[in-house]
Design a protein around this motif. Structure first.
Motif, PDB file in Angstrom:
ATOM      1  N   VAL A  18       0.835  -1.205   0.000  1.00 60.20           N
ATOM      2  CA  VAL A  18       0.000   0.000   0.000  1.00 60.20           C
ATOM      3  C   VAL A  18       0.868   1.252   0.000  1.00 60.20           C
ATOM      4  O   VAL A  18       0.608   2.200  -0.750  1.00 60.20           O
ATOM      5  CB  VAL A  18      -0.970  -0.010   1.214  1.00 60.20           C
ATOM      6  N   MET A  19       1.905   1.274   0.810  1.00 57.83           N
ATOM      7  CA  MET A  19       2.804   2.442   0.845  1.00 57.83           C
ATOM      8  C   MET A  19       3.462   2.656  -0.513  1.00 57.83           C
ATOM      9  O   MET A  19       3.588   3.783  -0.980  1.00 57.83           O
ATOM     10  CB  MET A  19       3.903   2.254   1.906  1.00 57.83           C
ATOM     11  N   ARG A  20       3.866   1.570  -1.123  1.00 59.99           N
ATOM     12  CA  ARG A  20       4.546   1.670  -2.433  1.00 59.99           C
ATOM     13  C   ARG A  20       3.583   2.177  -3.518  1.00 59.99           C
ATOM     14  O   ARG A  20       3.957   3.021  -4.325  1.00 59.99           O
ATOM     15  CB  ARG A  20       5.098   0.307  -2.811  1.00 59.99           C
ATOM     16  N   THR A  21       2.360   1.642  -3.536  1.00 58.33           N
ATOM     17  CA  THR A  21       1.421   2.062  -4.577  1.00 58.33           C
ATOM     18  C   THR A  21       0.948   3.501  -4.385  1.00 58.33           C
ATOM     19  O   THR A  21       0.618   4.172  -5.354  1.00 58.33           O
ATOM     20  CB  THR A  21       0.188   1.138  -4.630  1.00 58.33           C
ATOM     21  N   GLU A  22       0.914   3.964  -3.136  1.00 59.63           N
ATOM     22  CA  GLU A  22       0.514   5.347  -2.882  1.00 59.63           C
ATOM     23  C   GLU A  22       1.666   6.328  -3.066  1.00 59.63           C
ATOM     24  O   GLU A  22       1.475   7.527  -2.941  1.00 59.63           O
ATOM     25  CB  GLU A  22      -0.075   5.484  -1.485  1.00 59.63           C
ATOM     26  N   GLY A  23       2.863   5.793  -3.321  1.00 60.97           N
ATOM     27  CA  GLY A  23       4.013   6.653  -3.559  1.00 60.97           C
ATOM     28  C   GLY A  23       4.584   7.296  -2.317  1.00 60.97           C
ATOM     29  O   GLY A  23       5.286   8.300  -2.408  1.00 60.97           O
ATOM     30  N   LEU A  24       4.293   6.745  -1.155  1.00 62.29           N
ATOM     31  CA  LEU A  24       4.831   7.305   0.082  1.00 62.29           C
ATOM     32  C   LEU A  24       6.297   6.919   0.205  1.00 62.29           C
ATOM     33  O   LEU A  24       6.701   5.802  -0.108  1.00 62.29           O
ATOM     34  CB  LEU A  24       4.029   6.804   1.281  1.00 62.29           C
ATOM     35  N   HIS A  25       7.094   7.847   0.679  1.00 67.43           N
ATOM     36  CA  HIS A  25       8.542   7.635   0.730  1.00 67.43           C
ATOM     37  C   HIS A  25       8.975   7.313   2.153  1.00 67.43           C
ATOM     38  O   HIS A  25       9.485   8.159   2.871  1.00 67.43           O
ATOM     39  CB  HIS A  25       9.272   8.875   0.208  1.00 67.43           C
ATOM     40  N   HIS A  26       8.764   6.079   2.528  1.00 65.46           N
ATOM     41  CA  HIS A  26       9.234   5.558   3.812  1.00 65.46           C
ATOM     42  C   HIS A  26      10.296   4.521   3.513  1.00 65.46           C
ATOM     43  O   HIS A  26      10.286   3.905   2.442  1.00 65.46           O
ATOM     44  CB  HIS A  26       8.091   4.898   4.593  1.00 65.46           C
ATOM     45  N   PRO A  27      11.213   4.287   4.447  1.00 63.70           N
ATOM     46  CA  PRO A  27      12.182   3.195   4.236  1.00 63.70           C
ATOM     47  C   PRO A  27      11.441   1.847   4.300  1.00 63.70           C
ATOM     48  O   PRO A  27      11.125   1.355   5.377  1.00 63.70           O
ATOM     49  CB  PRO A  27      13.185   3.360   5.373  1.00 63.70           C
ATOM     50  N   LEU A  28      11.141   1.277   3.146  1.00 59.82           N
ATOM     51  CA  LEU A  28      10.253   0.116   3.082  1.00 59.82           C
ATOM     52  C   LEU A  28      10.844  -1.120   3.737  1.00 59.82           C
ATOM     53  O   LEU A  28      10.109  -1.928   4.298  1.00 59.82           O
ATOM     54  CB  LEU A  28       9.868  -0.162   1.629  1.00 59.82           C
ATOM     55  N   THR A  29      12.161  -1.285   3.700  1.00 60.52           N
ATOM     56  CA  THR A  29      12.748  -2.455   4.365  1.00 60.52           C
ATOM     57  C   THR A  29      12.610  -2.332   5.879  1.00 60.52           C
ATOM     58  O   THR A  29      12.337  -3.318   6.555  1.00 60.52           O
ATOM     59  CB  THR A  29      14.227  -2.628   3.978  1.00 60.52           C
ATOM     60  N   HIS A  30      12.778  -1.129   6.396  1.00 60.54           N
ATOM     61  CA  HIS A  30      12.597  -0.923   7.843  1.00 60.54           C
ATOM     62  C   HIS A  30      11.134  -1.116   8.230  1.00 60.54           C
ATOM     63  O   HIS A  30      10.830  -1.694   9.284  1.00 60.54           O
ATOM     64  CB  HIS A  30      13.060   0.465   8.250  1.00 60.54           C
ATOM     65  N   PHE A  78       8.930  -2.996   6.634  1.00 61.13           N
ATOM     66  CA  PHE A  78       8.655  -4.425   6.535  1.00 61.13           C
ATOM     67  C   PHE A  78       9.187  -5.161   7.766  1.00 61.13           C
ATOM     68  O   PHE A  78       8.483  -5.988   8.356  1.00 61.13           O
ATOM     69  CB  PHE A  78       9.287  -5.000   5.255  1.00 61.13           C
ATOM     70  N   ALA A  79      10.417  -4.855   8.174  1.00 60.39           N
ATOM     71  CA  ALA A  79      11.014  -5.517   9.342  1.00 60.39           C
ATOM     72  C   ALA A  79      10.231  -5.202  10.610  1.00 60.39           C
ATOM     73  O   ALA A  79       9.975  -6.093  11.429  1.00 60.39           O
ATOM     74  CB  ALA A  79      12.472  -5.090   9.492  1.00 60.39           C
ATOM     75  N   ALA A  80       9.832  -3.938  10.775  1.00 57.40           N
ATOM     76  CA  ALA A  80       9.085  -3.554  11.973  1.00 57.40           C
ATOM     77  C   ALA A  80       7.726  -4.240  12.014  1.00 57.40           C
ATOM     78  O   ALA A  80       7.288  -4.710  13.074  1.00 57.40           O
ATOM     79  CB  ALA A  80       8.917  -2.034  12.025  1.00 57.40           C
ATOM     80  N   MET A  81       7.047  -4.318  10.874  1.00 54.74           N
ATOM     81  CA  MET A  81       5.730  -4.961  10.834  1.00 54.74           C
ATOM     82  C   MET A  81       5.846  -6.469  11.074  1.00 54.74           C
ATOM     83  O   MET A  81       5.007  -7.059  11.756  1.00 54.74           O
ATOM     84  CB  MET A  81       5.047  -4.693   9.498  1.00 54.74           C
ATOM     85  N   LEU A  82       6.866  -7.096  10.510  1.00 51.84           N
ATOM     86  CA  LEU A  82       7.049  -8.534  10.683  1.00 51.84           C
ATOM     87  C   LEU A  82       7.454  -8.871  12.113  1.00 51.84           C
ATOM     88  O   LEU A  82       6.889  -9.775  12.733  1.00 51.84           O
ATOM     89  CB  LEU A  82       8.091  -9.048   9.689  1.00 51.84           C
ATOM     90  N   LEU A  83       8.422  -8.142  12.652  1.00 48.47           N
ATOM     91  CA  LEU A  83       8.888  -8.400  14.017  1.00 48.47           C
ATOM     92  C   LEU A  83       7.847  -8.009  15.065  1.00 48.47           C
ATOM     93  O   LEU A  83       7.937  -8.454  16.214  1.00 48.47           O
ATOM     94  CB  LEU A  83      10.195  -7.648  14.282  1.00 48.47           C
ATOM     95  N   GLY A  84       6.881  -7.206  14.671  1.00 51.33           N
ATOM     96  CA  GLY A  84       5.821  -6.828  15.598  1.00 51.33           C
ATOM     97  C   GLY A  84       4.969  -8.013  16.053  1.00 51.33           C
ATOM     98  O   GLY A  84       4.269  -7.930  17.063  1.00 51.33           O
ATOM     99  N   TRP A  85       5.019  -9.119  15.328  1.00 53.47           N
ATOM    100  CA  TRP A  85       4.259 -10.320  15.691  1.00 53.47           C
ATOM    101  C   TRP A  85       5.018 -11.218  16.668  1.00 53.47           C
ATOM    102  O   TRP A  85       4.476 -12.219  17.143  1.00 53.47           O
ATOM    103  CB  TRP A  85       3.894 -11.101  14.439  1.00 53.47           C
ATOM    104  N   LEU A  86       6.257 -10.879  16.981  1.00 57.35           N
ATOM    105  CA  LEU A  86       7.064 -11.711  17.868  1.00 57.35           C
ATOM    106  C   LEU A  86       6.463 -11.904  19.261  1.00 57.35           C
ATOM    107  O   LEU A  86       6.483 -13.029  19.789  1.00 57.35           O
ATOM    108  CB  LEU A  86       8.473 -11.122  17.953  1.00 57.35           C
ATOM    109  N   PRO A  87       5.906 -10.862  19.905  1.00 59.27           N
ATOM    110  CA  PRO A  87       5.295 -11.097  21.219  1.00 59.27           C
ATOM    111  C   PRO A  87       4.177 -12.132  21.178  1.00 59.27           C
ATOM    112  O   PRO A  87       4.025 -12.925  22.121  1.00 59.27           O
ATOM    113  CB  PRO A  87       4.749  -9.729  21.618  1.00 59.27           C
TER     114      PRO A  87
END
Length: 144
Positions: free
Chosen positions: A33-45, A47-56
């Motif tokens: 969604v971020m990529r298609t909307e053209g938002l300029h966030h560090p996508l790898t960071h 992705f890592a934050a969203m994936l690691l957020g499931w660790l708890p």
């Protein structure tokens, strides 16, 4: 001969697989969604934050299943409901703090407008509380 597994043991393979699958779906969806909307966030960071957020939840699932066996929820007894409510709140707090730690170190959104850590943790806690109730209920339902 191989000993049969008892149903009381947590099945780490399934727990990790389901949490990883949910985390991948969540992270890929947000990054797409971020990529298609053209938002300029560090996508790898991001992705890592969203994936690691499931660790708890990967670590909390066996605890929830053990609590379900030790304190089954019954309509007439209040104590198991309180125990599960406290467990739910603890998991939600840990998840909120973990997400705040990930956001502070990975800066997936914007490092310029970062909130103070306690404010960020409380914001994450309140924002995830409903999701935590749903996830906790699903774990109880699947473990039943």
């Amino acid at each position: 001969m191989q000993a049969a597994r008892t149903p009381q043991q947590p099945r780490w393979y399934w727990i990790v697989s389901i949490c990883l699958g949910l985390g991948l779906f969540d992270a890929l969806q947000d990054v797409a969604v971020m990529r298609t909307e053209g938002l300029h966030h560090p996508l790898t960071h991001l992705f890592a934050a969203m994936l690691l957020g499931w660790l708890p939840w990967a670590f909390a699932t066996p605890v929830v299943l053990r609590l379900q066996r030790q304190y089954p929820l019954e309509r007439t007894t209040l104590a198991p409901w309180l125990i599960h409510a406290v467990a739910l709140v603890v998991i939600a707090v840990v998840s909120g703090v973990w997400d705040a730690v990930l956001q502070k170190f990975l800066h997936p959104w914007s490092p310029t407008n970062a909130l103070p850590f306690v404010t960020l943790s409380l914001t994450k806690f309140y924002g995830e509380l409903l999701s935590c109730v749903v996830l906790y209920s699903c774990v109880l339902l699947v473990g039943h």
